[in-house]
Design an enzyme around this catalytic site. Structure first.
Site, PDB file in Angstrom:
ATOM      1  N   CYS A 192      18.906 -38.275  43.592  1.00  0.00           N
ATOM      2  CA  CYS A 192      18.323 -37.930  42.297  1.00  0.00           C
ATOM      3  C   CYS A 192      19.343 -37.249  41.399  1.00  0.00           C
ATOM      4  O   CYS A 192      19.254 -37.337  40.178  1.00  0.00           O
ATOM      5  CB  CYS A 192      17.106 -37.041  42.507  1.00  0.00           C
ATOM      6  SG  CYS A 192      17.460 -35.671  43.594  1.00  0.00           S
ATOM      7  N   GLU A 248       9.341 -33.136  42.175  1.00  0.00           N
ATOM      8  CA  GLU A 248      10.799 -33.346  42.079  1.00  0.00           C
ATOM      9  C   GLU A 248      10.978 -34.839  41.830  1.00  0.00           C
ATOM     10  O   GLU A 248      10.809 -35.653  42.745  1.00  0.00           O
ATOM     11  CB  GLU A 248      11.485 -32.937  43.393  1.00  0.00           C
ATOM     12  CG  GLU A 248      11.289 -31.479  43.787  1.00  0.00           C
ATOM     13  CD  GLU A 248      12.085 -30.521  42.922  1.00  0.00           C
ATOM     14  OE1 GLU A 248      13.029 -30.974  42.243  1.00  0.00           O
ATOM     15  OE2 GLU A 248      11.762 -29.331  42.915  1.00  0.00           O
ATOM     16  N   GLU A 296      16.390 -44.736  35.288  1.00  0.00           N
ATOM     17  CA  GLU A 296      17.076 -44.337  36.524  1.00  0.00           C
ATOM     18  C   GLU A 296      17.595 -45.576  37.255  1.00  0.00           C
ATOM     19  O   GLU A 296      16.845 -46.520  37.501  1.00  0.00           O
ATOM     20  CB  GLU A 296      16.107 -43.572  37.416  1.00  0.00           C
ATOM     21  CG  GLU A 296      16.771 -43.063  38.676  1.00  0.00           C
ATOM     22  CD  GLU A 296      15.847 -42.207  39.520  1.00  0.00           C
ATOM     23  OE1 GLU A 296      14.670 -42.581  39.684  1.00  0.00           O
ATOM     24  OE2 GLU A 296      16.310 -41.174  40.016  1.00  0.00           O
ATOM     25  N   GLY A 313       9.834 -37.770  44.591  1.00  0.00           N
ATOM     26  CA  GLY A 313       9.855 -39.228  44.488  1.00  0.00           C
ATOM     27  C   GLY A 313      10.036 -39.640  43.042  1.00  0.00           C
ATOM     28  O   GLY A 313      10.544 -38.868  42.221  1.00  0.00           O
ATOM     29  N   SER A 314       9.591 -40.836  42.718  1.00  0.00           N
ATOM     30  CA  SER A 314       9.852 -41.373  41.384  1.00  0.00           C
ATOM     31  C   SER A 314       8.934 -40.723  40.344  1.00  0.00           C
ATOM     32  O   SER A 314       7.848 -40.224  40.665  1.00  0.00           O
ATOM     33  CB  SER A 314       9.636 -42.881  41.401  1.00  0.00           C
ATOM     34  OG  SER A 314       8.287 -43.158  41.693  1.00  0.00           O
TER      35      SER A 314
HETATM   36  P1  NAP Z   1       8.502 -43.301  45.407  1.00  0.00           P
HETATM   37  O1  NAP Z   1       8.314 -44.755  45.440  1.00  0.00           O
HETATM   38  O2  NAP Z   1       7.858 -42.538  44.304  1.00  0.00           O
HETATM   39  O3  NAP Z   1       8.001 -42.767  46.838  1.00  0.00           O
HETATM   40  C1  NAP Z   1       8.091 -41.419  47.191  1.00  0.00           C
HETATM   41  C2  NAP Z   1       6.982 -41.096  48.185  1.00  0.00           C
HETATM   42  O4  NAP Z   1       5.721 -41.243  47.538  1.00  0.00           O
HETATM   43  C3  NAP Z   1       6.960 -42.043  49.378  1.00  0.00           C
HETATM   44  O5  NAP Z   1       6.538 -41.344  50.531  1.00  0.00           O
HETATM   45  C4  NAP Z   1       5.892 -43.042  48.960  1.00  0.00           C
HETATM   46  O6  NAP Z   1       5.319 -43.712  50.059  1.00  0.00           O
HETATM   47  C5  NAP Z   1       4.902 -42.126  48.299  1.00  0.00           C
HETATM   48  N1  NAP Z   1       3.964 -42.778  47.402  1.00  0.00           N
HETATM   49  C6  NAP Z   1       3.980 -44.035  46.922  1.00  0.00           C
HETATM   50  N2  NAP Z   1       2.901 -44.232  46.125  1.00  0.00           N
HETATM   51  C7  NAP Z   1       2.198 -43.089  46.120  1.00  0.00           C
HETATM   52  C8  NAP Z   1       1.007 -42.665  45.479  1.00  0.00           C
HETATM   53  N3  NAP Z   1       0.292 -43.458  44.676  1.00  0.00           N
HETATM   54  N4  NAP Z   1       0.582 -41.392  45.680  1.00  0.00           N
HETATM   55  C9  NAP Z   1       1.287 -40.554  46.456  1.00  0.00           C
HETATM   56  N5  NAP Z   1       2.431 -40.903  47.098  1.00  0.00           N
HETATM   57  C10 NAP Z   1       2.878 -42.159  46.924  1.00  0.00           C
HETATM   58  O7  NAP Z   1      10.036 -42.894  45.395  1.00  0.00           O
HETATM   59  P2  NAP Z   1      11.188 -43.478  46.321  1.00  0.00           P
HETATM   60  O8  NAP Z   1      11.584 -44.801  45.793  1.00  0.00           O
HETATM   61  O9  NAP Z   1      10.826 -43.334  47.741  1.00  0.00           O
HETATM   62  O10 NAP Z   1      12.343 -42.421  46.041  1.00  0.00           O
HETATM   63  C11 NAP Z   1      13.229 -42.512  44.999  1.00  0.00           C
HETATM   64  C12 NAP Z   1      12.814 -41.610  43.850  1.00  0.00           C
HETATM   65  O11 NAP Z   1      12.744 -40.270  44.283  1.00  0.00           O
HETATM   66  C13 NAP Z   1      13.835 -41.627  42.729  1.00  0.00           C
HETATM   67  O12 NAP Z   1      13.150 -41.684  41.499  1.00  0.00           O
HETATM   68  C14 NAP Z   1      14.547 -40.303  42.884  1.00  0.00           C
HETATM   69  O13 NAP Z   1      15.137 -39.792  41.727  1.00  0.00           O
HETATM   70  C15 NAP Z   1      13.436 -39.431  43.354  1.00  0.00           C
HETATM   71  N6  NAP Z   1      13.963 -38.244  44.009  1.00  0.00           N
HETATM   72  C16 NAP Z   1      13.914 -37.061  43.328  1.00  0.00           C
HETATM   73  C17 NAP Z   1      14.473 -35.919  43.901  1.00  0.00           C
HETATM   74  C18 NAP Z   1      14.458 -34.613  43.159  1.00  0.00           C
HETATM   75  O14 NAP Z   1      14.746 -33.598  43.782  1.00  0.00           O
HETATM   76  N7  NAP Z   1      14.146 -34.590  41.876  1.00  0.00           N
HETATM   77  C19 NAP Z   1      15.059 -35.991  45.165  1.00  0.00           C
HETATM   78  C20 NAP Z   1      15.096 -37.225  45.815  1.00  0.00           C
HETATM   79  C21 NAP Z   1      14.536 -38.350  45.238  1.00  0.00           C
HETATM   80  P3  NAP Z   1       5.846 -45.185  50.475  1.00  0.00           P
HETATM   81  O15 NAP Z   1       7.257 -45.009  50.896  1.00  0.00           O
HETATM   82  O16 NAP Z   1       4.918 -45.541  51.563  1.00  0.00           O
HETATM   83  O17 NAP Z   1       5.703 -46.038  49.251  1.00  0.00           O
END
Ligand code: NAP
Length: 497
Positions: A303, A269, A397, A249-250
């Site tokens: 990502c 990641e 990003e 995630g982020s």
């Molecule tokens: P995100 O907001 O960080 O959410 C990712 C996951 O974390 C979701 O299931 C989210 O749940 C959960 N989450 C939210 N707050 C949390 C907390 N305090 N503690 C634990 N988990 C929590 O990211 P996103 O917007 O879904 O995804 C986009 C990001 O992922 C981008 O930054 C992208 O670069 C990154 N990404 C990285 C890779 C890699 O391989 N490096 C691959 C794919 C994506 P909710 O949906 O319920 O908020």
């Protein structure tokens, strides 16, 4: 980059035919949240309700972890061959259900059906790769007699065992692939898993979990809790029973997890701002074609998406002349239509954010060559030239369908620009010069480096992960199985003879 349920943005609309009221999986039982709360999952394209899922709370997470404790104890005592047999059955089911999975992905994520089919078709092979790696937990024999004074009366070796309970947290952008990159190796290695999928895309995760339960995975080994990331995430990552957190995630969420987790194994990641360097001796046509794909697949919500292109002034104009018509040929529209080549962003709010970033870049002096218009959750694919490498459009990003082009006078300047953000996930260099390529491979700070292609390329078996603020650890079945096991050092003490 937080994702929110689109029900908060669109007025409620008609339910899609077959939109089910789903239950979540708590260690073998499909059931609603203890609170009884549920919420709709809606299409980012038109707001249609695609399904309804439970809204879990910390109590549901604790129930899943209670089950996982018992599940982990039983599954680690299951021989690797039996684990592999169950996983191979799950792989067959994932193959049989690939079209159904693709339809779910496209409906809840707004991904084009063509891309969704490509994603869904990888699950079966990914499970098979992981199942194999779960049978390869070889250890080392230790040459203890090479230690001064130890002699020959002891034998030492390492034994690799499952860590116990893995907490898996996944984002919206690849709702099948990124779930599978965690579930398959964790289960193959003999762990129990509690998965928290993204709130916008829980239906895909629930459908994939069914492949494992239908394949005969014992009760209590797998849970999928649906609901809000912050409260469920905090409950999962702070629980001392969790031994390993596998998060995608982020970077902001990754930082929070790092602060809260305590003593646990962590794989993170995270985010990125991936560069592509086009050197003067590059095949400009090839570079333009690759960027026209790598910057816009999944509407740039990848990502490893190309966010920045750094060109040499000698070929900068030729590159843009080749790139712009290719980007203009991308067709936006209904993600469910095979004619659409780029789908929506995950929500209209995310599209507004991306639109605002493009406008800000232009206000800061960059030139919008094409795209950047918003229609609901769709942004027309954009090319922005003359971008300041220090601007937030380069540094932060974007996670949207726009590529920022800037220039660098020489090789050192280009590599410095490529390395000049907090991130380090992927990078691409286009050049015909082997010596320059070798030097770039060594000097670019990125976990994945591609020569004559963009970073948007992944074979599921390869080690995959970022440097710097892009994360810690590697995924890919072999790496993930290694990170989801612990090594014990064992010494057999004999007697001198
Ligand atoms: P995100 O907001 O960080 O959410 C990712 C996951 O974390 C979701 O299931 C989210 O749940 C959960 N989450 C939210 N707050 C949390 C907390 N305090 N503690 C634990 N988990 C929590 O990211 P996103 O917007 O879904 O995804 C986009 C990001 O992922 C981008 O930054 C992208 O670069 C990154 N990404 C990285 C890779 C890699 O391989 N490096 C691959 C794919 C994506 P909710 O949906 O319920 O908020």
């Amino acid at each position: 980059m937080g994702s929110c349920s689109v029900e908060f943005i669109y007025p409620r609309k008609a339910r899609q035919a077959g939109a089910d009221k789903m239950e979540m999986l708590i260690g073998g039982d499909w059931r609603p949240a203890v609170s009884g709360r549920a919420e709709d999952v809606t299409s980012p394209f038109d707001g249609t309700v695609t399904g309804t899922v439970p809204v879990a709370d910390a109590g549901d997470v604790r129930a899943a972890l209670d089950r996982a404790e018992a599940g982990a104890a039983a599954w680690r005592r299951t021989p690797a061959f039996e684990r592999m047999t169950i996983l191979m059955r799950a792989a067959e089911l994932a193959d049989e259900r690939a079209e159904q999975t693709a339809q779910i992905i496209s409906a809840e994520a707004g991904k084009t059906i063509t891309e969704a089919r490509g994603e869904a078709s990888r699950s079966g092979d990914l499970i098979r790769l992981a199942a194999f790696e779960g049978t390869q937990l070889y250890g080392d024999a230790l040459p203890l007699d090479a230690n001064p004074g130890t002699g020959l009366d002891k034998i030492g070796f390492t034994l690799h065992q499952p860590v116990g309970i893995v907490a898996a947290i996944t984002p919206f952008n690849y709702p099948a692939l990124l779930v599978m990159h965690k579930l398959a190796p964790a289960l193959a290695a003999g762990n129990a898993v509690v998965l928290k999928p993204a709130r916008t895309t829980p239906l895909t995760a629930l459908a994939l979990a069914r492949c494992f339960t239908d394949a005969g995975l014992p009760d209590r080994v797998l849970s999928v809790v649906t609901g809000p990331g912050r409260s469920l995430g905090d409950a999962l990552v702070t629980d001392p029973r969790v031994r390993k957190i596998s998060f995608t995630g982020s970077t902001a969420t990754g930082q929070r997890i790092t602060r809260l987790a305590g003593i646990k194994k962590l794989s993170l990641e995270l985010g990125s701002s991936c560069p592509v360097v086009v050197l003067p001796d590059a095949d400009v046509e090839l570079a333009a074609s690759a960027v026209a794909a790598g910057g816009y697949i999944n509407a740039g919500q990848v990502c490893i998406s190309v966010q920045r292109v750094i060109t040499h002034p000698a070929i900068g104009t030729d590159f843009l002349d080749a790139l712009v018509p290719k980007v203009e040929a991308i067709r936006t529209g209904n993600p469910g239509s095979a004619d659409t080549t780029m789908g929506t962003l995950i929500t209209a709010a995310e599209a507004e954010r991306v639109e605002g970033s493009i406008r800000q870049a232009v206000a800061d002096g960059a030139k919008l060559l094409t795209g950047g218009e918003r229609d609901g959750a769709i942004i027309s694919p954009a090319v922005v030239a003359g971008v300041d490498p220090q601007s937030s459009f380069s540094q932060d990003e974007l996670f949207g369908p726009a590529v920022a082009v800037s220039s660098a006078e020489d090789w050192e300047g280009a590599i410095a620009q490529a390395n000049g953000t907090p991130y380090g996930l992927g990078a691409g260099i286009f050049t015909a010069d082997v010596a320059g390529a070798v030097r770039a491979i060594r000097e670019i700070d990125a976990g994945n480096v591609h020569i004559n292609w963009t970073p948007l390329w992944r074979a599921d078996l390869m080690p995959y992960g970022g440097l710097k603020a892009s994360g810690i650890g590697k995924e890919g079945p072999r790496s993930a199985v290694a990170e989801m096991t612990d090594a014990k050092t064992v010494i057999l003490h004999g007697r001198p003879w």
